[in-house]
Design a protein around this motif. Sequence first.
Motif, PDB file in Angstrom:
ATOM      1  N   LEU A   1       0.387  -1.057  -0.195  1.00 31.69           N
ATOM      2  CA  LEU A   1      -0.476   0.315  -0.089  1.00 31.69           C
ATOM      3  C   LEU A   1       0.616   0.865  -0.423  1.00 31.69           C
ATOM      4  O   LEU A   1       1.882   1.120   0.774  1.00 31.69           O
ATOM      5  N   PRO A   2       0.274   2.383  -0.505  1.00 26.99           N
ATOM      6  CA  PRO A   2       1.121   3.739  -0.597  1.00 26.99           C
ATOM      7  C   PRO A   2       1.217   4.331   0.508  1.00 26.99           C
ATOM      8  O   PRO A   2       0.554   3.774   1.212  1.00 26.99           O
ATOM      9  N   ASP A   3       2.088   4.822   1.274  1.00 24.98           N
ATOM     10  CA  ASP A   3       1.888   5.660   1.935  1.00 24.98           C
ATOM     11  C   ASP A   3       0.947   6.643   1.900  1.00 24.98           C
ATOM     12  O   ASP A   3       0.899   7.813   0.653  1.00 24.98           O
ATOM     13  N   LEU A   4       0.049   7.188   2.544  1.00 19.07           N
ATOM     14  CA  LEU A   4      -0.829   7.872   2.777  1.00 19.07           C
ATOM     15  C   LEU A   4      -0.923   9.025   3.377  1.00 19.07           C
ATOM     16  O   LEU A   4      -0.285   8.975   4.481  1.00 19.07           O
ATOM     17  N   VAL A   5      -0.712  10.839   2.760  1.00 18.94           N
ATOM     18  CA  VAL A   5      -1.147  11.627   3.534  1.00 18.94           C
ATOM     19  C   VAL A   5      -2.438  12.721   3.628  1.00 18.94           C
ATOM     20  O   VAL A   5      -3.013  12.919   2.549  1.00 18.94           O
ATOM     21  N   ASP A   6      -3.393  12.799   5.101  1.00 20.44           N
ATOM     22  CA  ASP A   6      -4.469  12.933   4.878  1.00 20.44           C
ATOM     23  C   ASP A   6      -5.371  12.394   3.583  1.00 20.44           C
ATOM     24  O   ASP A   6      -5.743  13.644   2.368  1.00 20.44           O
ATOM     25  N   GLY A   7      -5.046  11.036   3.526  1.00 28.90           N
ATOM     26  CA  GLY A   7      -5.795  10.806   2.328  1.00 28.90           C
ATOM     27  C   GLY A   7      -5.553  10.409   0.722  1.00 28.90           C
ATOM     28  O   GLY A   7      -5.971   9.929   0.130  1.00 28.90           O
ATOM     29  N   TRP A   8      -4.454  10.915   0.658  1.00 32.10           N
ATOM     30  CA  TRP A   8      -3.636  11.183  -0.594  1.00 32.10           C
ATOM     31  C   TRP A   8      -2.149  11.264  -0.291  1.00 32.10           C
ATOM     32  O   TRP A   8      -1.559  10.903   0.496  1.00 32.10           O
ATOM     33  N   ARG A   9      -2.109  10.406  -1.910  1.00 31.51           N
ATOM     34  CA  ARG A   9      -0.932  10.095  -2.429  1.00 31.51           C
ATOM     35  C   ARG A   9       0.569  11.541  -1.365  1.00 31.51           C
ATOM     36  O   ARG A   9       0.149  12.344  -1.768  1.00 31.51           O
ATOM     37  N   SER A  10       1.665  11.305  -1.124  1.00 33.83           N
ATOM     38  CA  SER A  10       2.688  11.990  -1.280  1.00 33.83           C
ATOM     39  C   SER A  10       3.999  11.965  -1.642  1.00 33.83           C
ATOM     40  O   SER A  10       4.562  10.831  -1.532  1.00 33.83           O
ATOM     41  N   VAL A  11       4.149  12.372  -3.106  1.00 34.32           N
ATOM     42  CA  VAL A  11       4.963  12.109  -3.534  1.00 34.32           C
ATOM     43  C   VAL A  11       5.902  13.702  -4.501  1.00 34.32           C
ATOM     44  O   VAL A  11       5.397  14.785  -3.697  1.00 34.32           O
ATOM     45  N   ASP A  12       7.178  13.545  -4.467  1.00 30.45           N
ATOM     46  CA  ASP A  12       7.337  15.097  -4.928  1.00 30.45           C
ATOM     47  C   ASP A  12       7.440  15.086  -6.299  1.00 30.45           C
ATOM     48  O   ASP A  12       7.859  14.204  -7.325  1.00 30.45           O
ATOM     49  N   ALA A  13       6.584  16.448  -6.934  1.00 33.80           N
ATOM     50  CA  ALA A  13       6.167  16.462  -8.270  1.00 33.80           C
ATOM     51  C   ALA A  13       7.146  17.885  -8.417  1.00 33.80           C
ATOM     52  O   ALA A  13       6.623  19.086  -8.085  1.00 33.80           O
ATOM     53  N   ASP A  14       7.716  18.208  -9.710  1.00 34.35           N
ATOM     54  CA  ASP A  14       8.625  19.345  -9.400  1.00 34.35           C
ATOM     55  C   ASP A  14       8.168  19.698 -10.458  1.00 34.35           C
ATOM     56  O   ASP A  14       8.444  21.701 -11.169  1.00 34.35           O
ATOM     57  N   GLY A  15       6.692  19.723 -11.152  1.00 33.13           N
ATOM     58  CA  GLY A  15       6.226  20.677 -11.874  1.00 33.13           C
ATOM     59  C   GLY A  15       7.033  20.870 -13.310  1.00 33.13           C
ATOM     60  O   GLY A  15       5.805  21.379 -14.477  1.00 33.13           O
ATOM     61  N   THR A  16       8.170  20.306 -13.903  1.00 39.19           N
ATOM     62  CA  THR A  16       8.259  20.005 -14.874  1.00 39.19           C
ATOM     63  C   THR A  16       8.894  18.141 -15.100  1.00 39.19           C
ATOM     64  O   THR A  16       8.785  18.234 -16.693  1.00 39.19           O
ATOM     65  N   THR A  17       8.880  16.912 -15.123  1.00 42.79           N
ATOM     66  CA  THR A  17       8.810  15.472 -15.451  1.00 42.79           C
ATOM     67  C   THR A  17       7.837  15.557 -15.019  1.00 42.79           C
ATOM     68  O   THR A  17       7.360  14.961 -13.680  1.00 42.79           O
ATOM     69  N   THR A  18       7.011  14.199 -15.962  1.00 45.82           N
ATOM     70  CA  THR A  18       5.421  13.514 -15.673  1.00 45.82           C
ATOM     71  C   THR A  18       6.167  12.668 -14.362  1.00 45.82           C
ATOM     72  O   THR A  18       7.279  12.236 -14.263  1.00 45.82           O
ATOM     73  N   LEU A  19       5.115  12.286 -13.705  1.00 46.06           N
ATOM     74  CA  LEU A  19       5.185  11.136 -11.908  1.00 46.06           C
ATOM     75  C   LEU A  19       5.444  10.137 -13.213  1.00 46.06           C
ATOM     76  O   LEU A  19       4.643   9.734 -14.236  1.00 46.06           O
ATOM     77  N   PRO A  20       5.836   9.321 -12.538  1.00 51.60           N
ATOM     78  CA  PRO A  20       6.024   7.677 -13.044  1.00 51.60           C
ATOM     79  C   PRO A  20       5.235   7.058 -13.116  1.00 51.60           C
ATOM     80  O   PRO A  20       3.735   7.113 -12.621  1.00 51.60           O
ATOM     81  N   ALA A  21       5.252   6.121 -14.123  1.00 48.67           N
ATOM     82  CA  ALA A  21       3.726   5.153 -14.151  1.00 48.67           C
ATOM     83  C   ALA A  21       3.473   4.384 -12.756  1.00 48.67           C
ATOM     84  O   ALA A  21       4.650   3.509 -13.092  1.00 48.67           O
ATOM     85  N   GLU A  22       2.590   3.707 -12.554  1.00 46.40           N
ATOM     86  CA  GLU A  22       1.732   2.823 -11.373  1.00 46.40           C
ATOM     87  C   GLU A  22       1.395   2.071 -11.812  1.00 46.40           C
ATOM     88  O   GLU A  22       1.117   0.963 -11.033  1.00 46.40           O
ATOM     89  N   CYS A  23       0.474   2.140 -13.433  1.00 46.27           N
ATOM     90  CA  CYS A  23       0.026   1.068 -13.130  1.00 46.27           C
ATOM     91  C   CYS A  23      -0.790   1.097 -14.715  1.00 46.27           C
ATOM     92  O   CYS A  23       0.027   2.342 -15.510  1.00 46.27           O
ATOM     93  N   PHE A  24      -1.045   0.668 -15.477  1.00 48.04           N
ATOM     94  CA  PHE A  24      -1.870   0.619 -17.203  1.00 48.04           C
ATOM     95  C   PHE A  24      -3.244  -0.039 -16.717  1.00 48.04           C
ATOM     96  O   PHE A  24      -3.565  -0.801 -16.228  1.00 48.04           O
TER      97      PHE A  24
END
Length: 177
Positions: free
Chosen positions: A23-46
């Motif tokens: 299970l992913p770590d959740l913060v206030d019910g949402w995923r906590s990820v590093d998003a820099d605004g220029t690179t797309t997030l990695p695919a986690e499923c198809f």
Amino acid sequence: CTSFTTQAFYDGLLLQSTKPESLPDLVDGWRSVDADGTTTLPAECFVACNQFFVPRENAPAFEKRWADRESQLKECDGFVAFSMLRRDGQAKGHGMKPMENDEPTYLSTTVWKDRASFDGWRSGTAFKKAHGSGEKKQKPPSDGVAADAKPPPPLWNRPPVPVFYEGTLVITTEDGA
């Protein structure tokens, strides 16, 4: 050129999923990820979807065909979840417009661990069996002569339209999708 966005609502009809390995770590019910605004997030499923265009008079038979179908998805490597959704043409609200005859009325969605898992299913026996392209079925002989079973007629007014997505920021529960 003007672009309009409309909303569509669907009722969930047939749902199945597997239990996640982690299970992913959740913060206030949402995923906590590093998003820099220029690179797309990695695919986690198809996610593979089929849009079906089923006339109203064929809806009960279409739903019965899917409900009676034998599914082997849970046995497939990398399978996460499946859902069959029916368009709610009665929804009203901001951005809603009456449903047109050329819009999809049903949407099937399968979620896979990755594209390779989906491709493995597509080229495997479970896909062929589910889509009638495996071994030819035989009708029981009625007059002593066996005849090939014919596939049932399509219940849609045009072929399904596939749509594919990479999933990011996936949230799941211990029980599955």
